[in-house]
Design a protein around this motif. Structure first.
Motif, mmCIF file in Angstrom:
data_model
loop_
_atom_site.group_PDB
_atom_site.id
_atom_site.type_symbol
_atom_site.label_atom_id
_atom_site.label_comp_id
_atom_site.label_asym_id
_atom_site.label_seq_id
_atom_site.Cartn_x
_atom_site.Cartn_y
_atom_site.Cartn_z
ATOM 1 N N ALA A 70 24.513 -13.124 3.846
ATOM 2 C CA ALA A 70 24.211 -12.522 2.551
ATOM 3 C C ALA A 70 22.798 -12.878 2.101
ATOM 4 C CB ALA A 70 25.223 -13.010 1.509
ATOM 5 N N PRO A 71 22.199 -12.043 1.263
ATOM 6 C CA PRO A 71 20.858 -12.349 0.762
ATOM 7 C C PRO A 71 20.868 -13.534 -0.192
ATOM 8 C CG PRO A 71 21.738 -10.392 -0.326
ATOM 9 C CD PRO A 71 22.700 -10.747 0.750
ATOM 10 N N THR A 72 20.003 -14.493 0.060
ATOM 11 C CA THR A 72 19.814 -15.644 -0.824
ATOM 12 C C THR A 72 18.317 -15.915 -0.911
ATOM 13 O OG1 THR A 72 20.248 -17.053 1.095
ATOM 14 C CG2 THR A 72 22.051 -16.762 -0.460
ATOM 15 N N ALA A 73 17.872 -16.380 -2.055
ATOM 16 C CA ALA A 73 16.439 -16.482 -2.332
ATOM 17 C C ALA A 73 15.855 -17.818 -1.877
ATOM 18 C CB ALA A 73 16.195 -16.301 -3.828
ATOM 19 N N GLU A 90 23.835 -14.225 17.188
ATOM 20 C CA GLU A 90 23.927 -12.760 17.167
ATOM 21 C C GLU A 90 24.380 -12.228 15.804
ATOM 22 O OE1 GLU A 90 25.325 -11.201 21.308
ATOM 23 O OE2 GLU A 90 26.565 -12.958 20.840
ATOM 24 N N SER A 91 23.885 -12.857 14.754
ATOM 25 C CA SER A 91 24.270 -12.472 13.398
ATOM 26 C C SER A 91 23.121 -11.773 12.701
ATOM 27 C CB SER A 91 24.692 -13.706 12.597
ATOM 28 O OG SER A 91 25.249 -13.337 11.355
ATOM 29 N N CYS A 92 23.442 -10.875 11.786
ATOM 30 C CA CYS A 92 22.445 -10.108 11.045
ATOM 31 C C CYS A 92 22.146 -10.810 9.727
ATOM 32 C CB CYS A 92 22.965 -8.695 10.786
ATOM 33 S SG CYS A 92 21.845 -7.665 9.818
ATOM 34 N N LEU A 93 20.870 -11.129 9.507
ATOM 35 C CA LEU A 93 20.405 -11.730 8.264
ATOM 36 C C LEU A 93 19.998 -10.631 7.292
ATOM 37 C CD1 LEU A 93 19.224 -14.025 6.443
ATOM 38 C CD2 LEU A 93 17.119 -13.823 7.805
ATOM 39 N N THR A 94 20.472 -10.720 6.053
ATOM 40 C CA THR A 94 19.972 -9.861 4.991
ATOM 41 C C THR A 94 18.919 -10.638 4.218
ATOM 42 O OG1 THR A 94 22.150 -8.810 4.805
ATOM 43 C CG2 THR A 94 20.582 -8.409 3.033
ATOM 44 N N VAL A 95 17.689 -10.178 4.284
ATOM 45 C CA VAL A 95 16.556 -10.874 3.685
ATOM 46 C C VAL A 95 16.491 -10.548 2.198
ATOM 47 C CG1 VAL A 95 14.045 -11.174 3.724
ATOM 48 C CG2 VAL A 95 15.301 -10.764 5.860
ATOM 49 N N SER A 96 16.389 -11.568 1.376
ATOM 50 C CA SER A 96 16.346 -11.382 -0.067
ATOM 51 C C SER A 96 15.011 -10.813 -0.522
ATOM 52 C CB SER A 96 16.580 -12.726 -0.763
ATOM 53 O OG SER A 96 16.316 -12.648 -2.148
ATOM 54 N N THR A 124 9.293 -16.067 2.547
ATOM 55 C CA THR A 124 8.544 -15.760 3.776
ATOM 56 C C THR A 124 8.367 -14.254 3.866
ATOM 57 O OG1 THR A 124 9.590 -17.662 4.867
ATOM 58 C CG2 THR A 124 8.505 -16.053 6.293
ATOM 59 N N GLY A 125 7.242 -13.804 4.390
ATOM 60 C CA GLY A 125 6.972 -12.384 4.495
ATOM 61 C C GLY A 125 7.963 -11.673 5.394
ATOM 62 N N ILE A 126 8.349 -10.466 5.011
ATOM 63 C CA ILE A 126 9.362 -9.729 5.747
ATOM 64 C C ILE A 126 8.932 -9.459 7.187
ATOM 65 C CG2 ILE A 126 8.505 -7.530 4.823
ATOM 66 C CD1 ILE A 126 12.140 -8.431 5.853
ATOM 67 N N PHE A 183 17.384 -5.629 4.573
ATOM 68 C CA PHE A 183 16.583 -6.099 3.442
ATOM 69 C C PHE A 183 17.303 -5.792 2.148
ATOM 70 C CE2 PHE A 183 13.293 -5.919 0.167
ATOM 71 C CZ PHE A 183 12.574 -7.082 0.429
ATOM 72 N N GLN A 184 17.493 -6.827 1.341
ATOM 73 C CA GLN A 184 18.126 -6.665 0.035
ATOM 74 C C GLN A 184 17.063 -6.325 -0.994
ATOM 75 O OE1 GLN A 184 17.698 -9.429 -2.423
ATOM 76 N NE2 GLN A 184 18.791 -8.352 -4.036
ATOM 77 N N LEU A 185 17.314 -5.302 -1.783
ATOM 78 C CA LEU A 185 16.320 -4.795 -2.727
ATOM 79 C C LEU A 185 16.874 -4.737 -4.135
ATOM 80 C CD1 LEU A 185 13.480 -3.306 -3.029
ATOM 81 C CD2 LEU A 185 14.836 -1.202 -2.966
ATOM 82 N N TYR A 186 16.121 -5.295 -5.074
ATOM 83 C CA TYR A 186 16.308 -4.976 -6.482
ATOM 84 C C TYR A 186 15.337 -3.840 -6.814
ATOM 85 C CZ TYR A 186 18.734 -9.467 -7.102
ATOM 86 O OH TYR A 186 19.611 -10.510 -7.015
ATOM 87 N N ILE A 187 15.830 -2.786 -7.443
ATOM 88 C CA ILE A 187 14.935 -1.731 -7.914
ATOM 89 C C ILE A 187 14.147 -2.313 -9.079
ATOM 90 C CG2 ILE A 187 14.771 0.582 -8.893
ATOM 91 C CD1 ILE A 187 17.361 1.291 -7.455
ATOM 92 N N GLN A 188 12.859 -2.523 -8.866
ATOM 93 C CA GLN A 188 12.031 -3.225 -9.835
ATOM 94 C C GLN A 188 11.602 -2.306 -10.974
ATOM 95 O OE1 GLN A 188 11.498 -6.459 -9.557
ATOM 96 N NE2 GLN A 188 12.409 -6.687 -7.521
#
Length: 359
Positions: A86-89, A110-116, A121-123, A136-141
């Motif tokens: 899960a995405p964590t900051a 073999e796991s998928c990371l959801t980047v916060s 760190t840069g994507i 990639f986890q996104l907040y609509i800014q």
């Protein structure tokens, strides 16, 4: 880069709760309050875990397990197992290598990371180290123009999906953080948000500029028009919202109450999951997060309608305790527990897991 040997981890660390205890010894008190705290009285935080304990499994015997596998296909891509991160900051708050250590540990298992959105760190750097394309986890800014550019950047970097978090237009009041007077440490920032126009701070909620820019359904339609990536909506609790999301054309839903960090006294995600699954009747894939600490928890989620699960805090516990090795070990523990639970309920594949697994 090779992972350090598991011998670097104390031999008594054999479960996710063990990792939590070890991590607490290695994390500054204010940062720990940020990680483990939730909103209000933290009733939802507790309920996320307690609800799993009320669900019982039904073991079966003498079943053919010779072709056992946890593999699945999700959004057109094959995955070795249904355990996603899960995405964590701000992972650099917990380990100097931050998200680079997390993605290394994830890749090893073999796991998928959801980047916060708030990754430290840069994507592009994260994706370059991954063997499984991260989401990639996104907040609509409030700065919609910046949001559009960020989506293009994420897609160009090679991410596999866009996970839009919908349940946190405002931050919950996290009293544990407030009491600890938590502040993000100097030198750590949401680097992928550099250059974004900031909303002026306000001591009000109603009438604030932030509230005026809260996303609505038409913003989701706009976002989908920007990208060819699967758009997954995260933070759905009400079944009516799930129906609207399906009608709006999202690729999937994450059933989640944000780990109890936004609105307190809402139901546990695992309690809501079957209601949403029943309403959608398989119209699109469901994931869930919140309270998972055992492989049996994952099996219960799969039985109640999830295609996969996301795990947040325990991965950070592993990161804080032992860097990339800790992340990999946390995921290995969960994967091993899941395989044992599936086998002991007499199922060989994820397609065989349904509600008959539940007593």
């Amino acid at each position: 880069m090779l992972l350090p040997p598991l011998s670097a981890i104390p031999p008594w660390v054999v479960s996710l709760d063990d990792y939590e205890g070890l991590a607490k010894e290695r994390v500054e008190a204010g940062v720990w309050a940020y990680l483990c705290g939730a909103s209000g009285d933290e009733a939802t935080l507790a309920e996320n875990r307690e609800a799993f304990g009320r669900i019982k499994l039904s073991p079966r015997i003498f079943r053919d397990l010779s072709s056992a596998s946890t593999a699945l296909t999700l959004f057109g891509r094959e995955y070795a197992h249904p355990i996603f991160i899960a995405p964590t900051a701000f992972h650099r708050m917990f380990h100097p290598e931050g998200e680079l250590a997390t993605v290394l540990g994830a890749s090893a298992m073999e796991s998928c990371l959801t980047v916060s959105t708030s990754a430290s760190t840069g994507i592009e750097d994260i994706v370059s180290q991954a063997t499984v394309p991260p989401w990639f986890q996104l907040y609509i800014q409030p700065d919609r123009g910046f949001t559009a550019e960020l989506v293009k950047r994420v897609e160009a970097a090679g991410c596999g999906a866009l996970v839009v978090t919908a349940d946190a237009p405002l931050s919950g009041l996290r009293n544990r953080e407030q009491r600890a007077m938590f502040r993000v440490p100097a030198g750590i920032e949401a680097v992928n948000l550099r250059g974004m126009k900031a909303v002026p701070p306000s001591d009000r909620v109603f009438g604030s500029e932030l509230l005026a820019s809260v996303p609505v359904w038409k913003d989701l339609e706009w976002l989908r028009s920007l990208t060819g990536l699967p758009v997954i909506l995260k933070g759905v609790i009400d079944p009516e919202d799930a129906v609207i999301a399906a009608d709006e054309g999202v690729s999937g839903i994450v059933v989640s109450n944000h780990g109890g960090r936004t609105l307190d006294t809402v139901p546990a995600a695992i309690e809501v999951l079957p209601r949403i699954a029943d309403r959608l009747e398989g119209a699109l894939p469901l994931l869930m997060d919140g309270g998972i600490r055992r492989g049996t928890d994952i099996l219960k989620a799969l039985a109640l309608g999830a295609s996969a699960v996301m795990v947040g805090r325990p991965v950070i516990h592993g990161l804080a305790a032992a860097g990339a090795t800790g992340v990999a070990h946390v995921l290995k523990i969960l994967r091993t527990e899941l395989e044992i639970a599936i086998a002991l309920t007499g199922r060989a594949t994820l397609k065989e897991v349904d509600r008959s697994v539940i007593w």
